[in-house]
Design an enzyme around this catalytic site. Structure first.
Site, PDB file in Angstrom:
ATOM      1  N   LYS A 233      14.522   7.892  69.503  1.00 50.77           N
ATOM      2  CA  LYS A 233      14.474   6.482  69.043  1.00 50.77           C
ATOM      3  C   LYS A 233      13.066   6.138  69.565  1.00 50.77           C
ATOM      4  CE  LYS A 233      19.347   5.044  69.240  1.00 50.77           C
ATOM      5  NZ  LYS A 233      19.374   4.807  67.821  1.00 50.77           N
ATOM      6  N   ARG A 307      28.983   9.850  65.418  1.00 49.58           N
ATOM      7  CA  ARG A 307      29.979  10.488  64.377  1.00 49.58           C
ATOM      8  C   ARG A 307      30.543  11.854  64.757  1.00 49.58           C
ATOM      9  NH1 ARG A 307      25.993   9.420  59.503  1.00 49.58           N
ATOM     10  NH2 ARG A 307      25.242   7.812  60.861  1.00 49.58           N
TER      11      ARG A 307
HETATM   12  N1  BES Z   1      23.808   3.848  68.486  1.00 50.97           N
HETATM   13  C1  BES Z   1      23.138   3.860  67.076  1.00 50.97           C
HETATM   14  C2  BES Z   1      23.542   2.773  66.256  1.00 50.97           C
HETATM   15  C3  BES Z   1      23.281   1.545  66.844  1.00 50.97           C
HETATM   16  C4  BES Z   1      21.703   0.902  66.350  1.00 50.97           C
HETATM   17  C5  BES Z   1      24.031   0.762  67.216  1.00 50.97           C
HETATM   18  C6  BES Z   1      21.612  -0.137  66.861  1.00 50.97           C
HETATM   19  C7  BES Z   1      23.741  -0.428  67.962  1.00 50.97           C
HETATM   20  C8  BES Z   1      22.377  -0.895  67.589  1.00 50.97           C
HETATM   21  C9  BES Z   1      23.676   5.329  66.689  1.00 50.97           C
HETATM   22  O1  BES Z   1      23.814   6.300  67.098  1.00 50.97           O
HETATM   23  C10 BES Z   1      22.565   5.734  65.524  1.00 50.97           C
HETATM   24  O2  BES Z   1      21.465   5.995  65.987  1.00 50.97           O
HETATM   25  N2  BES Z   1      22.565   5.427  64.341  1.00 50.97           N
HETATM   26  C11 BES Z   1      21.457   5.958  63.618  1.00 50.97           C
HETATM   27  C12 BES Z   1      22.196   6.876  62.282  1.00 50.97           C
HETATM   28  C13 BES Z   1      21.473   7.399  61.550  1.00 50.97           C
HETATM   29  C14 BES Z   1      20.709   8.385  62.282  1.00 50.97           C
HETATM   30  C15 BES Z   1      21.932   8.415  60.441  1.00 50.97           C
HETATM   31  C16 BES Z   1      20.938   4.474  62.958  1.00 50.97           C
HETATM   32  O3  BES Z   1      21.883   3.742  62.593  1.00 50.97           O
HETATM   33  O4  BES Z   1      19.896   4.502  62.400  1.00 50.97           O
HETATM   34 MN    MN Z   2      22.169   7.449  67.697  1.00 48.88          MN
END
Ligand code: BES
Ligand code: MN
Ligand code: ZN
Length: 453
Positions: A233, A307
């Site tokens: 990230k 997931r």
């Molecule tokens: N934990 C994150 C989602 C999240 C983002 C929660 C902001 C709270 C605030 C999750 O694991 C994630 O990174 N999701 C990705 C999915 C994508 C890589 C398909 C996302 O939402 O960008």
């Molecule tokens: Mn994530």
């Protein structure tokens, strides 16, 4: 708020009337007017709006009062004769929700004494006990999510819940460590946890009262920190990722609350706990993961980790637990906030009745959710050339596609399942109504209401 003005004299009544007539919409829920009387008793009079005088209005008033009172102040609230039990529940919950502070977990709570005076206290025992348990559960969920990830690794989280459960008869907890996860085939939890120096766990808690008529399984995403893994990230997106176990926090807190309220429903709660870290042992983009049900997931983005751990837990629930209902809560996608903004969770279910009941419980509890679709024709987005499905297709509708991915693991229980993507409402950037800046404990109240109904 009615304040026993009569008892304190006509002078006070006149001051209150003058203040109210000069105030801007003083009845608005959450509005507070402060009347300082430094040379007289009471030394300060707070006038709090309760809106339509329903539970939500009283909850807002409670939270506003909690913010307005000073440490060490002694407060008396007189809601007036014949106030409904729900109103008093709202007031009490608001007072507790609004007075939450994470730093109290370290420093001990401030001691403000708030007395609620009613004519017939016996009428309110049950609603106040429900409020107390709901608040305690919510505080626990907030404490867990606010705890820095340096402390809160999977083993620490599991140990907290083992200790909480030990104080309540009728609750049992088992914690699976990596060896057992491997022996039983929890490939998603192991892959996501592989990069961390703090290995993963699967927490399973059971509340099994004798009178239970149905069996609910709750599943909560328990990523104790989400760096994104090798698909790392960026700085801003990572800042708050200690909260990525808020789903797990809500389901365990609600289960402890169900035991405290002695609710006649069997609850099994699963929290797959892992840190999505970066190291030489981390899982990689392009890896194919064998999930608990023996099917495979291709992951080309290690940031779509939630997931994978949830899939194992859902498949385990379906294969081993014979649930009547399965509900999962997860901070699953940033797309939740894109679609619905900062305070509304996305609700998914093929079951209209279950979806309506959850939304109604949320509305009553003060937690908003909105149902989004599970379009069958988007299932093709999950296609993979090398595995049974793809975990991270980048074709839009991120929250919907994540929900569709999870739906693949429900088997013949598909119509007994609901999923709540609560990424957005799990956190408050600043104090807001009954939310204290930081973790909100979102879902705890909704689940307790729904389990009680
Ligand atoms: N934990 C994150 C989602 C999240 C983002 C929660 C902001 C709270 C605030 C999750 O694991 C994630 O990174 N999701 C990705 C999915 C994508 C890589 C398909 C996302 O939402 O960008
Ligand atoms: Mn994530
Ligand atoms: Zn995550």
């Amino acid at each position: 708020m009615p304040t026993g003005a009569g008892a304190a004299g006509a002078e006070l009544e006149a001051e209150v009337a003058a203040l109210l007539s000069s105030a801007d919409d003083p009845g608005r829920p959450g509005a507070v007017q402060i009347l300082p009387r430094p040379t007289r008793r009471p030394a300060r009079v707070l006038l709090a709006g309760v809106g339509a005088s329903d539970e939500a209005g009283w909850r807002a008033a409670g939270a506003a009062i909690a913010r307005a009172v000073r440490p060490e102040e002694q407060v008396q609230i007189e809601p007036g004769p014949g106030v409904p039990a729900e109103a008093l529940r709202g007031l009490a919950e608001g007072l507790w929700f609004g007075s939450y502070r994470f730093r109290d977990a370290f420093t001990g709570p401030r001691s403000t004494e708030i007395t609620i005076r009613v004519d017939d206290p016996g009428n309110y025992t049950q609603s106040l006990e429900t409020a107390r348990v709901t608040a305690a559960a919510t505080w626990l969920a907030r404490d867990l999510a606010n705890m820095p990830a340096s402390v809160k690794n999977p083993a620490w989280f599991a140990a907290q819940i083992v200790a909480e459960a030990a104080t309540r008869p009728g609750l049992t907890v088992t914690v699976r460590e990596p060896e057992q996860l491997a022996a039983e085939g929890f490939g998603g939890i192991l892959a996501v946890g592989a990069g961390s120096a703090s290995p993963p766990r699967l927490l399973e808690m059971s509340w099994q009262p004798a009178a239970a008529s149905r069996h609910v399984v709750l599943v909560g995403k328990g990523i104790t920190f989400d760096t994104g893994g090798i698909s790392i990230k960026n700085r801003d997106a990572m800042k708050l990722m200690k909260k990525d176990m808020s789903g797990a926090a809500a389901v365990v807190a609600a289960t402890l609350g169900a035991a405290d309220l002695n609710l006649p429903v069997r609850v099994t709660t699963l929290a797959p706990l892992a840190e999505n870290a970066i190291s030489g042992s981390a899982y990689r983009p392009g890896d194919v993961i064998t999930q608990y049900d023996g099917t495979t997931s291709e992951s080309t983005n290690s940031d779509a980790e939630g997931r994978l751990v949830l899939a194992d837990a859902l498949a385990y629930a379906v294969a081993e637990l014979n649930p009547d209902v399965v509900i999962d809560l997860a901070t699953l996608t940033g797309a939740n906030a894109v679609a619905l903004g900062k305070r509304t969770a996305a609700l998914y279910s093929h079951n209209d009745e279950l979806a309506a009941a959850l939304a109604a419980a949320g509305a009553a509890a003060g937690e908003a959710m909105w149902r989004l679709p599970l379009p069958g024709d988007y299932l093709e987005y999950l296609h993979s050339d090398i595995a049974d499905r793809h975990s991270s297709p980048a074709r839009g509708a991120g929250s919907v596609v994540a929900a569709l991915f999870l739906s693949e693991f429900l088997g013949d229980h598909l119509d007994r399942w609901a999923h709540l993507d609560m990424s957005a409402p799990s956190w408050a950037a600043a104090d807001d109504g009954d939310l204290t800046s930081g973790a909100t404990g979102w879902g705890t109240r909704t689940l307790l209401r729904w389990l009680s109904s």
